[in-house]
Design an enzyme around this catalytic site. Structure first.
Site, PDB file in Angstrom:
ATOM      1  N   TYR A  66       0.844  -1.204   0.000  1.00  0.00           N
ATOM      2  CA  TYR A  66       0.000   0.000   0.000  1.00  0.00           C
ATOM      3  C   TYR A  66       0.872   1.244   0.000  1.00  0.00           C
ATOM      4  O   TYR A  66       1.910   1.262   0.661  1.00  0.00           O
ATOM      5  CB  TYR A  66      -0.915   0.014   1.233  1.00  0.00           C
ATOM      6  CG  TYR A  66      -2.348  -0.294   0.855  1.00  0.00           C
ATOM      7  CD1 TYR A  66      -3.029   0.544  -0.012  1.00  0.00           C
ATOM      8  CD2 TYR A  66      -2.992  -1.426   1.345  1.00  0.00           C
ATOM      9  CE1 TYR A  66      -4.332   0.263  -0.391  1.00  0.00           C
ATOM     10  CE2 TYR A  66      -4.302  -1.707   0.970  1.00  0.00           C
ATOM     11  CZ  TYR A  66      -4.970  -0.863   0.102  1.00  0.00           C
ATOM     12  OH  TYR A  66      -6.240  -1.126  -0.281  1.00  0.00           O
ATOM     13  N   THR A 272      -4.228   6.683 -21.468  1.00  0.00           N
ATOM     14  CA  THR A 272      -3.967   5.347 -20.973  1.00  0.00           C
ATOM     15  C   THR A 272      -2.551   5.004 -21.408  1.00  0.00           C
ATOM     16  O   THR A 272      -1.955   5.706 -22.237  1.00  0.00           O
ATOM     17  CB  THR A 272      -4.944   4.307 -21.561  1.00  0.00           C
ATOM     18  OG1 THR A 272      -4.969   4.461 -22.975  1.00  0.00           O
ATOM     19  CG2 THR A 272      -6.340   4.481 -21.007  1.00  0.00           C
ATOM     20  N   ARG A 281      -1.546  -1.987 -18.754  1.00  0.00           N
ATOM     21  CA  ARG A 281      -2.901  -1.428 -18.651  1.00  0.00           C
ATOM     22  C   ARG A 281      -2.918  -0.385 -17.525  1.00  0.00           C
ATOM     23  O   ARG A 281      -2.609  -0.699 -16.375  1.00  0.00           O
ATOM     24  CB  ARG A 281      -3.862  -2.566 -18.336  1.00  0.00           C
ATOM     25  CG  ARG A 281      -5.311  -2.247 -18.473  1.00  0.00           C
ATOM     26  CD  ARG A 281      -6.086  -3.513 -18.738  1.00  0.00           C
ATOM     27  NE  ARG A 281      -5.831  -3.966 -20.082  1.00  0.00           N
ATOM     28  CZ  ARG A 281      -6.458  -3.517 -21.162  1.00  0.00           C
ATOM     29  NH1 ARG A 281      -7.412  -2.626 -21.054  1.00  0.00           N
ATOM     30  NH2 ARG A 281      -6.149  -3.960 -22.363  1.00  0.00           N
TER      31      ARG A 281
END
Ligand code: DSN
Length: 479
Positions: A66, A272, A281
């Protein structure tokens, strides 16, 4: 794309055998996906083949970490390596695109656009409101002032390209959050030329006065003049947001320069990373420095914890895009799209705008009495992977459509050249010429059912197979 490196090829064999022991169906689907991608003509304009180093970088223990916050300012401990990853990715993005600021956390294109929308609202609406009220953050506002500010956000206007002219869902379309967050007006294309009519766009913008003018597309086969778009934005007091998701590779590869390069002209650019840019991606935001602080609030404003493994893969892909090899690739993508368009035109096909000068063509299949959906399905039966797409003022609506969108980024990565794309056009025309719409029970042509003449799918697959074998995908990678 260069050959798969031998060590990575054997690493993937090991990885698949390990996965197989845990969930064999996933190992099998992964193997089959490679077979399917290898054995079809991938012409979906938004897809590509990332390099094996990029793919490998996605599969690491960075996935387990995280790291909400920004470099050096995290809400979690032990983020020193994520800081390295995010800094390197942003450094490559700034250098590659000549951007003042780069934010590499967005997980997708829609996330990148949401970050951009909220950053522009923060910069253009929230900051002046706080200043006027003598408040530093929204926490300092009274309930009444906060309510007023919340309502003010909901009164803002955006103007983007309409879906049937080639715009994207996230540019204010009613069925996307962008069309619900904002008052929206779209600009289309000239009914005759099917090109953007900048004079009309300017007149519409003068009347509508959007807070955000959006440029960019997912199915417009032409280049956009971003200098003119910025001039219009400035004239009406709008912030120019360019979504370059489709053509980021052509910007990175210096095919789009000057007025066609969005980065110097736009206040904020989104993209993107997995389309013509050939990365993993994900999404990314580039911005002028004045928007940097607001963009950095993407997490927690609209994003969860960053996907550190994907930021790492973005860094690798962006490093690849900073090479001469990538510039050659990008030029080939554009040259191949021209060859594909010419291949269609000389065989009597109708193309939206009459051609292309980017990475895609939009083939109007109306002359065959087929819907886009029938054409897409028939082509798939013949091993050609494309996707149906609306044409301007499409009589068949957004589900069945009358168009098929075809792009060159993926097959160019496999080494296809202009002659190959001329042959691809020939094969597609052969399939469509030999496909007919089936009547429904009432006798009217069905919008989904079709028949391909005997032997056509087989001969197309055989011809495509020869080309695909000559241009292997990930050579050396045997699973
Ligand atoms: N789905 C992408 C495309 O195909 O253009 C855009 O989001």
């Amino acid at each position: 794309m260069s050959n798969a490196n031998a060590e990575l090829a054997s690493a993937y064999q090991t990885i698949l055998s390990v996965i197989e022991k845990v969930e064999p169906r996933i190992a099998e689907a992964t193997r089959q996906e490679l077979v399917d991608q290898r054995e079809s003509l991938k012409l979906i304009a938004s897809e590509n083949y990332a390099s094996l180093p990029v793919l490998a970088t996605m599969g690491t223990w960075f996935s387990d970490k995280y790291a909400e916050g920004t470099v050096g300012h995290r809400f979690y401990a032990a983020c020193q390596n994520v800081d390295t990853v995010e800094s390197v990715a942003a450094e490559h993005a700034r250098a590659l695109f000549g951007a003042e600021y780069a934010y590499v956390q967005p997980h997708s294109g829609i996330d990148a656009n949401l970050v951009a929308y909220w950053a522009i609202l923060a910069q253009r609406i929230e900051s002046p409101a706080l200043e006027k009220l003598g408040a530093k953050t929204v926490n300092d506002l009274s309930e009444a002032d906060w309510e007023t500010l919340r309502k003010t956000f909901g009164e803002q206007r955006v103007m983007g390209m309409s879906l049937d002219a080639g715009g994207h869902l996230t540019h204010g379309f009613r069925h996307n959050i962008s069309g619900k967050m904002f008052h929206q007006r779209s600009y289309g294309t000239d009914p005759e030329t099917q090109l953007i009519d900048y004079d009309k766009l300017r007149a519409d913008a003068r009347e509508f006065k959007p807070l955000i003018l959006i440029a960019g597309y997912s199915a417009y086969p032409r280049r956009v003049n971003f200098a003119t778009m910025r001039e219009i934005a400035d004239e009406v007091g709008a912030t120019l947001l360019v979504d370059m998701a489709h053509f980021a590779g052509l910007v990175a590869g210096k095919v789009f320069t000057g007025d066609e390069d969005p980065v110097p002209h736009a206040h904020v650019v989104t993209t993107t990373t997995h389309k013509s840019l050939r990365g993993p991606r994900g999404g990314m935001v580039l911005a002028k420095q004045e928007f940097a602080g607001a963009v950095d609030r993407g997490c927690p404003m609209v994003l969860g914890g960053p996907l550190s493994h994907m930021m790492a893969a973005k860094a690798v892909a962006l490093a690849e895009a900073r090479t001469q090899e990538f510039q050659t690739y990008a030029q080939n993508v554009a040259d191949n799209a021209k060859a594909l368009a010419e291949g269609f035109l000389k065989r009597g096909q109708k193309l939206v705008t009459g051609g292309t000068d980017n990475h895609l063509v939009l083939l109007d299949v109306g002359q065959y009495g087929l819907t886009g959906r029938q054409a897409e399905s028939a082509l798939l039966d013949a091993g050609v992977v494309s996707n149906r797409n609306s044409v301007p003022q499409d009589p068949n609506g957004a589900w069945y459509t009358t168009g098929v969108r075809l792009g060159t980024p993926a097959l160019t990565s496999r080494g296809f050249g202009a002659e190959d794309f001329d042959r691809v056009a020939e094969l597609i025309v052969d399939v469509l010429t030999n496909t007919s719409a089936n009547p429904t029970a009432s006798g009217a042509p069905g919008k989904a059912k079709y028949t391909i003449a005997d032997g056509v799918a087989e001969r197309t697959k055989a011809a495509a197979g020869e080309m695909l074998t000559a241009h292997p995908l990930y050579p050396g990678l045997e699973l």
